[in-house]
Enzyme design. Structure first.
Site, PDB file in Angstrom:
ATOM      1  N   CYS A  10      -4.072  -0.308  -6.349  1.00 45.60           N
ATOM      2  CA  CYS A  10      -5.255  -0.839  -7.031  1.00 45.60           C
ATOM      3  C   CYS A  10      -5.423  -0.042  -8.317  1.00 45.60           C
ATOM      4  O   CYS A  10      -4.686   0.906  -8.556  1.00 45.60           O
ATOM      5  CB  CYS A  10      -6.502  -0.851  -6.157  1.00 45.60           C
ATOM      6  N   CYS A  84      -6.616  -6.916  -8.452  1.00 44.74           N
ATOM      7  CA  CYS A  84      -7.068  -6.337  -9.714  1.00 44.74           C
ATOM      8  C   CYS A  84      -6.093  -6.623 -10.839  1.00 44.74           C
ATOM      9  O   CYS A  84      -6.096  -5.959 -11.860  1.00 44.74           O
ATOM     10  CB  CYS A  84      -7.304  -4.835  -9.551  1.00 44.74           C
ATOM     11  N   CYS A  88       2.509  -4.785 -12.022  1.00 47.16           N
ATOM     12  CA  CYS A  88       3.346  -4.023 -11.107  1.00 47.16           C
ATOM     13  C   CYS A  88       4.799  -4.403 -11.375  1.00 47.16           C
ATOM     14  O   CYS A  88       5.104  -5.590 -11.472  1.00 47.16           O
ATOM     15  CB  CYS A  88       2.948  -4.395  -9.679  1.00 47.16           C
TER      16      CYS A  88
END
Length: 133
Positions: A10, A84, A88
């Protein structure tokens, strides 16, 4: 069979990902390697998240927010982002899930309990799934 690795991500690595990691460690023990990180880690954990987990008998107070490292993603079998929109790194052969969860930052304990309980249910399902593979 090697030990599966699960990475929770997160933004601040101070609430949701730490609660999920705490539950997975408690439920799976040594059967799963648990990592958590954030794209913009906070200086410390959310004290309300720590308190909510303590109510469950899980101590996450000693955890430290960590910066997301592409090597951690590469080393993981399952990468779970927490609603969120984290950027990545994506690697072939890695399973990705996005859990849409409210951010506990700035919320009261009653609200964080609801988020915690949702995380618990998702982690329970994840444990069954990861250990069945």
């Amino acid at each position: 069979m090697s030990t599966p690795t699960v990475l929770f991500v997160c933004v601040h690595n101070a609430g949701r990902s730490q609660m999920a990691a705490g539950y997975l460690r408690a439920f799976a023990g040594e059967r799963v390697r648990v990592l958590s990180a954030g794209s913009e880690p906070a200086d410390s954990l959310n004290p309300v998240a720590v308190a909510a987990m303590a109510e469950e008998g899980i101590d996450i107070a000693g955890a430290v927010p960590e910066l997301l490292d592409p090597d951690a993603v590469r080393a993981s079998d399952v990468v779970i982002t927490m609603g969120c929109g984290d950027s990545c790194p994506v690697f072939p052969g890695t399973r990705y899930e996005d859990w849409e969860l409210a951010d506990p930052a700035g919320r009261d304990l009653e609200t964080v309990r609801g988020i915690r309980d949702e995380i618990r249910a998702r982690v329970e399902a994840l444990v069954a799934d990861v250990l069945a593979e």
